[in-house]
Design an enzyme around this catalytic site. Structure first.
Site, PDB file in Angstrom:
ATOM      1  N   ASP A  96       0.901  -1.508  -0.023  1.00  0.00           N
ATOM      2  CA  ASP A  96       0.041  -0.144   0.031  1.00  0.00           C
ATOM      3  C   ASP A  96       0.619   1.151  -0.135  1.00  0.00           C
ATOM      4  O   ASP A  96       2.058   0.976   0.515  1.00  0.00           O
ATOM      5  CB  ASP A  96      -0.545  -0.059   1.057  1.00  0.00           C
ATOM      6  CG  ASP A  96      -1.970  -0.704   1.521  1.00  0.00           C
ATOM      7  OD1 ASP A  96      -2.130  -2.361   0.174  1.00  0.00           O
ATOM      8  OD2 ASP A  96      -2.751  -1.128   2.092  1.00  0.00           O
ATOM      9  N   ASP A  97       0.262   2.108  -0.421  1.00  0.00           N
ATOM     10  CA  ASP A  97       0.574   3.848   0.051  1.00  0.00           C
ATOM     11  C   ASP A  97       1.711   4.544  -1.149  1.00  0.00           C
ATOM     12  O   ASP A  97       2.477   5.393  -1.094  1.00  0.00           O
ATOM     13  CB  ASP A  97       1.334   4.483   1.210  1.00  0.00           C
ATOM     14  CG  ASP A  97       0.297   3.963   2.267  1.00  0.00           C
ATOM     15  OD1 ASP A  97      -0.767   3.451   1.590  1.00  0.00           O
ATOM     16  OD2 ASP A  97       0.822   4.055   3.814  1.00  0.00           O
ATOM     17  N   HIS A 150      -5.636   2.524  -4.025  1.00  0.00           N
ATOM     18  CA  HIS A 150      -5.820   3.087  -2.805  1.00  0.00           C
ATOM     19  C   HIS A 150      -6.214   4.195  -2.393  1.00  0.00           C
ATOM     20  O   HIS A 150      -5.628   5.240  -1.354  1.00  0.00           O
ATOM     21  CB  HIS A 150      -4.512   2.948  -2.302  1.00  0.00           C
ATOM     22  CG  HIS A 150      -4.577   2.804  -0.539  1.00  0.00           C
ATOM     23  ND1 HIS A 150      -5.082   1.701  -0.038  1.00  0.00           N
ATOM     24  CD2 HIS A 150      -3.430   3.149   0.519  1.00  0.00           C
ATOM     25  CE1 HIS A 150      -4.815   2.394   1.291  1.00  0.00           C
ATOM     26  NE2 HIS A 150      -3.554   2.872   1.617  1.00  0.00           N
ATOM     27  N   HIS A 154      -5.451   9.360   0.126  1.00  0.00           N
ATOM     28  CA  HIS A 154      -5.872   8.746   1.284  1.00  0.00           C
ATOM     29  C   HIS A 154      -6.217   9.093   2.939  1.00  0.00           C
ATOM     30  O   HIS A 154      -5.793   9.625   3.787  1.00  0.00           O
ATOM     31  CB  HIS A 154      -4.051   8.612   2.033  1.00  0.00           C
ATOM     32  CG  HIS A 154      -3.903   7.067   2.875  1.00  0.00           C
ATOM     33  ND1 HIS A 154      -4.346   7.322   4.323  1.00  0.00           N
ATOM     34  CD2 HIS A 154      -2.976   5.959   1.998  1.00  0.00           C
ATOM     35  CE1 HIS A 154      -3.698   6.039   4.737  1.00  0.00           C
ATOM     36  NE2 HIS A 154      -3.279   5.381   3.881  1.00  0.00           N
ATOM     37  N   HIS A 240       3.561  -2.612   2.813  1.00  0.00           N
ATOM     38  CA  HIS A 240       3.774  -1.583   2.682  1.00  0.00           C
ATOM     39  C   HIS A 240       5.184  -0.564   1.737  1.00  0.00           C
ATOM     40  O   HIS A 240       6.293  -0.902   2.263  1.00  0.00           O
ATOM     41  CB  HIS A 240       4.123   0.174   3.055  1.00  0.00           C
ATOM     42  CG  HIS A 240       2.432   0.324   4.647  1.00  0.00           C
ATOM     43  ND1 HIS A 240       1.958  -1.357   5.382  1.00  0.00           N
ATOM     44  CD2 HIS A 240       1.542   0.631   3.747  1.00  0.00           C
ATOM     45  CE1 HIS A 240       1.219  -0.403   6.121  1.00  0.00           C
ATOM     46  NE2 HIS A 240       0.055   0.208   5.568  1.00  0.00           N
TER      47      HIS A 240
END
Ligand code: NI
Length: 288
Positions: A96-97, A150, A154, A240
């Site tokens: 993620d991210d 995603h 965020h 991540h």
């Protein structure tokens, strides 16, 4: 004869008036409606020329970086072996991210090294990062990895209106579609935050996880590796791609999982192999 004098008289008056007041006064004799303020645009039936093009008025930061930096991307890799079946021992690693330069590319190096084993992972990307590193998205897609969504910023989707929620998701899908020729079909809500409004407002399956490596908390490759190795068939692991220690853990993890007989697959591959349909309005933690 009188009419002739009258006509000459009127013509003289008109000429004198014109000399003193200009053309509008002449027109005023025959057409009292003409106003003193003359707009050339109106007179000639044309709009004033534009002061700038529409593109110049846009905020440049809102426009994704043109995919002009794509040259290092390798040729597409055939996502073999596959397809997988319910008898296969499968695990989906998800990051993620990102994308992040210095981390995502290192993870992709490992994926490429193990291409013969069909190693694929899923990147749940942030739009704000895709703008910075579009070439990483292209490379990931060409290596057979899945690009998930995603959201752009965020944010907690649970705090957004349905319209804002949709924008957060669709902006990213559009960017990825342009880069990778395929639109993400899976969404991972930031912070895993979801409720009935999110399930109703996001028109894609919501993908969570059942193994949290806590890499964002420990920043320790050994602990991330240890947590990941507890996986079982059908699991989804959360990592991540924003720190080097996660990439280090992944590099050690892949050969160990392969040795244990696991196949590392994307989330879509995982659910397809297990015969579990992924539906909008539902959330999934593992393929079981
Ligand atoms: Ni996140």
């Amino acid at each position: 004869m009188k009419r002739c004098f009258l006509a000459v008289f009127l013509a003289l008056i008109a000429l004198l008036t014109a000399a003193c007041n200009g053309v509008p006064a002449i027109l005023g004799i025959f057409s009292p409606a003409v106003t003193d303020v003359v707009d050339l645009g109106d007179v000639f039936g044309q709009d004033p020329p534009p002061t700038s093009t529409p593109f110049e008025t846009e905020d440049p930061s809102a426009v994704p970086t043109a995919p002009a930096v794509l040259s290092p991307a390798p040729d597409p890799v055939d996502p073999t072996p596959g397809p997988y079946g319910p008898e296969d021992k499968l695990v989906a690693l998800t990051f993620d991210d990102g994308p992040y330069w210095g981390v995502t590319d290192k993870i992709l190096d490992v994926v490429e090294q193990h291409a013969d084993d069909g190693v694929h992972v899923t990147f749940f990307v942030l739009g704000a990062q895709v703008v910075k590193y579009p070439s990483l998205v292209v490379r990931a897609a060409r290596l057979g990895c899945e690009i998930g969504n995603h959201t752009y910023h965020h944010k907690y989707l649970t705090k957004l209106s349905p319209e804002e929620m949709l924008l957060e998701v669709e902006d990213v899908n559009e960017m990825v579609r342009e880069l990778a020729d395929a639109s993400p079909v899976l969404v991972r809500p930031p912070y895993g935050a979801k409720d009935d409004a999110v399930r109703a407002g996001v028109p894609y399956p919501l993908i969570l996880w059942n193994i949290d490596t806590l890499d964002w908390q420990t920043h320790n490759a050994e602990k991330t590796l240890e947590a990941s190795l507890k996986c079982a068939d059908g699991d989804i692991i959360l990592m991540h791609d924003v720190r080097a220690d996660s990439a280090d853990a992944f590099e050690k993890l892949v050969p160990q999982l392969l040795e244990q007989g696991f196949k590392l697959v994307t989330v879509s591959e995982l659910f397809a192999a297990k015969g579990i349909p992924l539906e909008a309005g539902k959330d999934y933690r593992r393929a079981k």
